[in-house]
Design a protein around this motif. Structure first.
Motif, mmCIF file in Angstrom:
data_model
loop_
_atom_site.group_PDB
_atom_site.id
_atom_site.type_symbol
_atom_site.label_atom_id
_atom_site.label_comp_id
_atom_site.label_asym_id
_atom_site.label_seq_id
_atom_site.Cartn_x
_atom_site.Cartn_y
_atom_site.Cartn_z
ATOM 1 N N ASP A 174 0.665 -1.227 -0.057
ATOM 2 C CA ASP A 174 0.073 -0.025 -0.159
ATOM 3 C C ASP A 174 0.707 1.316 -0.042
ATOM 4 O O ASP A 174 0.474 2.278 0.147
ATOM 5 C CB ASP A 174 -0.982 0.053 1.374
ATOM 6 C CG ASP A 174 -0.186 0.086 2.633
ATOM 7 O OD1 ASP A 174 1.175 -0.143 2.498
ATOM 8 O OD2 ASP A 174 -0.897 0.054 3.656
ATOM 9 N N GLU A 175 2.084 1.125 -0.411
ATOM 10 C CA GLU A 175 3.085 2.306 -0.288
ATOM 11 C C GLU A 175 3.158 3.082 -1.683
ATOM 12 O O GLU A 175 3.097 2.184 -2.595
ATOM 13 C CB GLU A 175 4.217 2.168 0.399
ATOM 14 C CG GLU A 175 5.345 1.190 -0.317
ATOM 15 C CD GLU A 175 6.575 1.042 0.391
ATOM 16 O OE1 GLU A 175 7.248 2.170 0.370
ATOM 17 O OE2 GLU A 175 7.004 0.141 0.728
ATOM 18 N N PRO A 176 3.457 4.193 -1.865
ATOM 19 C CA PRO A 176 3.626 4.632 -3.286
ATOM 20 C C PRO A 176 4.797 3.856 -3.867
ATOM 21 O O PRO A 176 5.780 3.414 -3.360
ATOM 22 C CB PRO A 176 4.171 6.216 -3.072
ATOM 23 C CG PRO A 176 3.508 6.592 -1.661
ATOM 24 C CD PRO A 176 3.661 5.247 -0.910
ATOM 25 N N GLY A 177 4.696 3.681 -5.254
ATOM 26 C CA GLY A 177 5.444 2.876 -5.942
ATOM 27 C C GLY A 177 5.265 1.548 -6.125
ATOM 28 O O GLY A 177 6.149 0.689 -6.856
ATOM 29 N N CYS A 297 8.642 12.629 -15.759
ATOM 30 C CA CYS A 297 9.300 13.344 -14.617
ATOM 31 C C CYS A 297 10.140 14.415 -14.667
ATOM 32 O O CYS A 297 9.877 15.518 -14.035
ATOM 33 C CB CYS A 297 10.217 12.136 -13.866
ATOM 34 S SG CYS A 297 9.214 11.032 -12.878
ATOM 35 N N GLU A 298 10.758 14.767 -15.875
ATOM 36 C CA GLU A 298 11.528 15.457 -16.101
ATOM 37 C C GLU A 298 10.799 16.941 -16.375
ATOM 38 O O GLU A 298 11.258 18.187 -15.655
ATOM 39 C CB GLU A 298 12.732 15.471 -16.920
ATOM 40 C CG GLU A 298 13.655 14.442 -16.885
ATOM 41 C CD GLU A 298 14.776 14.801 -15.967
ATOM 42 O OE1 GLU A 298 14.675 16.171 -15.471
ATOM 43 O OE2 GLU A 298 15.689 14.294 -15.581
ATOM 44 N N ASP A 299 9.782 16.489 -17.039
ATOM 45 C CA ASP A 299 8.799 17.833 -17.251
ATOM 46 C C ASP A 299 7.934 18.224 -16.406
ATOM 47 O O ASP A 299 7.084 19.289 -16.717
ATOM 48 C CB ASP A 299 8.363 18.000 -19.000
ATOM 49 C CG ASP A 299 7.189 16.629 -19.129
ATOM 50 O OD1 ASP A 299 6.661 16.440 -18.084
ATOM 51 O OD2 ASP A 299 7.165 16.229 -20.334
ATOM 52 N N PRO A 304 4.587 13.097 -7.786
ATOM 53 C CA PRO A 304 4.129 11.944 -6.838
ATOM 54 C C PRO A 304 2.856 11.964 -6.622
ATOM 55 O O PRO A 304 2.174 12.986 -6.264
ATOM 56 C CB PRO A 304 5.169 12.494 -5.530
ATOM 57 C CG PRO A 304 6.325 13.242 -6.393
ATOM 58 C CD PRO A 304 5.625 13.716 -7.478
ATOM 59 N N GLY A 305 2.186 10.705 -6.189
ATOM 60 C CA GLY A 305 0.730 10.744 -5.931
ATOM 61 C C GLY A 305 -0.080 10.250 -7.088
ATOM 62 O O GLY A 305 -0.960 9.872 -6.940
ATOM 63 N N TRP A 326 2.592 6.882 -8.196
ATOM 64 C CA TRP A 326 4.140 7.300 -8.556
ATOM 65 C C TRP A 326 4.693 7.707 -7.320
ATOM 66 O O TRP A 326 4.283 8.520 -6.421
ATOM 67 C CB TRP A 326 3.978 8.413 -9.553
ATOM 68 C CG TRP A 326 5.494 8.677 -10.019
ATOM 69 C CD1 TRP A 326 6.291 9.744 -9.802
ATOM 70 C CD2 TRP A 326 6.371 7.659 -10.752
ATOM 71 N NE1 TRP A 326 7.650 9.584 -10.416
ATOM 72 C CE2 TRP A 326 7.347 8.395 -10.966
ATOM 73 C CE3 TRP A 326 6.229 6.419 -11.199
ATOM 74 C CZ2 TRP A 326 8.762 7.831 -11.528
ATOM 75 C CZ3 TRP A 326 7.127 5.942 -12.056
ATOM 76 C CH2 TRP A 326 8.312 6.604 -12.098
ATOM 77 N N PRO A 327 5.898 7.133 -6.873
ATOM 78 C CA PRO A 327 6.503 7.643 -5.630
ATOM 79 C C PRO A 327 7.473 8.908 -5.965
ATOM 80 O O PRO A 327 7.377 9.445 -7.008
ATOM 81 C CB PRO A 327 7.619 6.378 -5.562
ATOM 82 C CG PRO A 327 7.801 5.845 -6.712
ATOM 83 C CD PRO A 327 6.568 6.275 -7.658
ATOM 84 N N ASP A 328 8.093 9.292 -4.788
ATOM 85 C CA ASP A 328 8.768 10.628 -4.986
ATOM 86 C C ASP A 328 10.033 10.030 -5.623
ATOM 87 O O ASP A 328 11.286 9.997 -4.778
ATOM 88 C CB ASP A 328 9.031 11.105 -3.721
ATOM 89 C CG ASP A 328 9.941 12.763 -3.747
ATOM 90 O OD1 ASP A 328 9.945 12.938 -4.642
ATOM 91 O OD2 ASP A 328 10.101 12.948 -2.584
#
Length: 332
Positions: A174-177, A297-299, A304-305, A326-328
């Motif tokens: 249940d964690e991001p990623g 991610c770059e743009d 995250p989230g 998506w995680p940090d």
């Protein structure tokens, strides 16, 4: 493996060859034009590997960047998704592992062509779920331009070269990623729709040089790709108990902009949620999804989230999907 654990994405890396080949350059040697290519594929340019750059070379670069992103170069396995290994035998993954200073760990190739990265994610997740690994480096890398007949305007404009990678670690479901569920399929009866006839064990040699290049039935591939990716996307959402409105970003294999948009339309997903980098990267086969993730991610379009739906279709035929929040994580 304790109940409630999963494979969690914790690092992201990408690498593209420096040589840019735009549509105008192709039109100088092929019966084509920038307008013809852009209107049919959405591609403006692609990266092409230099003759002395191999799949292993590109995979090492992307893998090193992913390990840097994850903050650790310690992994228990390397899974390389590719349909352009450096050699027919042996597999390329052990060479990648050794070049990264990871000699001695499990390392092997997965060939599901353009679906390869999704298959490799499922394989890496399976190693973690089975207790055989705590951390896995998953790479998609292809120099597919070398499988294209230089005189074929139907394939040369489409394919580019590149590599992308992620690091997976053992974590909580249940964690991001956290990855999953997965939905994977194949249909070998249609293998001839996208195939390199010669070079394998069935037909080692051929009097026709074209048999050593990819042949593609474009319209049939278009129909299958849209239908299969939409079916798979729906299946994985149903297994997760989610609706299409719950999806923030749709990251499909970057085959063709018309395929991407047609699949999104079938899913009734707004176009502004579709991640596309095919315009400057082309179709990079197994590398396309991680490269698209890195670009997003770059743009800043991937944050995250965001709940992300991944789906792909490739020769074989193969197709599959998975989900994650998506995680940090930023590209290394």
């Amino acid at each position: 493996m304790q109940k409630g654990h999963s494979a969690v994405l914790t690092g992201l890396g990408a690498w593209l060859p420096p040589r840019v080949v735009d549509n105008d350059a192709l039109s100088q040697r092929l019966d084509t034009s920038d307008e013809w290519i852009r209107t049919r594929t959405g591609i403006r340019e692609r990266r092409i590997a230099d003759p002395d750059t191999s799949t292993v070379d590109m995979a090492v670069q992307a893998g090193a960047n992913a390990l840097r992103s994850a903050g650790s170069d310690l992994v228990d396995a390397v899974v390389l998704a590719t349909s352009t290994p450096d050699y027919v035998c042996p597999a390329s993954a052990p060479q990648v592992a050794s070049a990264l200073g990871l000699s001695g760990i499990a390392a092997f190739d997965v060939n599901a062509v353009c679906t390869g990265f999704v298959y490799a994610l499922a394989t890496g997740g399976g190693l973690i779920a089975g207790g055989m690994a705590d951390r896995v480096l998953v790479i998609g890398a292809d120099v597919f331009s070398r499988l294209c007949d230089p005189a074929d305007r139907g394939t040369v404009p489409i394919f580019g070269d590149g590599a992308g990678a992620v690091v997976l670690r053992r974590g909580l479901a249940d964690e991001p990623g956290a990855l999953g569920p997965f939905d994977l399929h194949s249909e070998g009866d249609n293998a001839d729709l996208l195939i390199v006839p010669a070079g394998g064990a069935k037909q080692r040699e051929s009097d026709d040089p074209r048999d050593h290049y990819v042949t593609m039935h474009g319209q049939a591939i278009f129909r299958h790709a849209c239908a299969r990716m939409a079916e798979s996307a729906r299946a994985v959402l149903e297994r997760a108990g989610l609706e299409i409105d719950d999806v923030d970003r749709f990251v499909a294999h970057q085959a063709n902009i018309r395929i991407l948009l047609a699949t999104a339309k079938q899913l009734k997903l707004p176009e502004d949620r579709v991640v596309a980098n095919i315009g400057h990267a082309g179709n990079t086969s197994a590398a396309s999804i991680p490269l698209a993730l890195a670009d997003a991610c770059e743009d800043g379009s991937l944050q995250p989230g965001h709940r992300v739906l991944l789906t792909a279709f490739g020769a074989g035929l193969t197709w599959g999907s998975t989900l994650l929040t998506w995680p940090d994580v930023k590209p290394g």
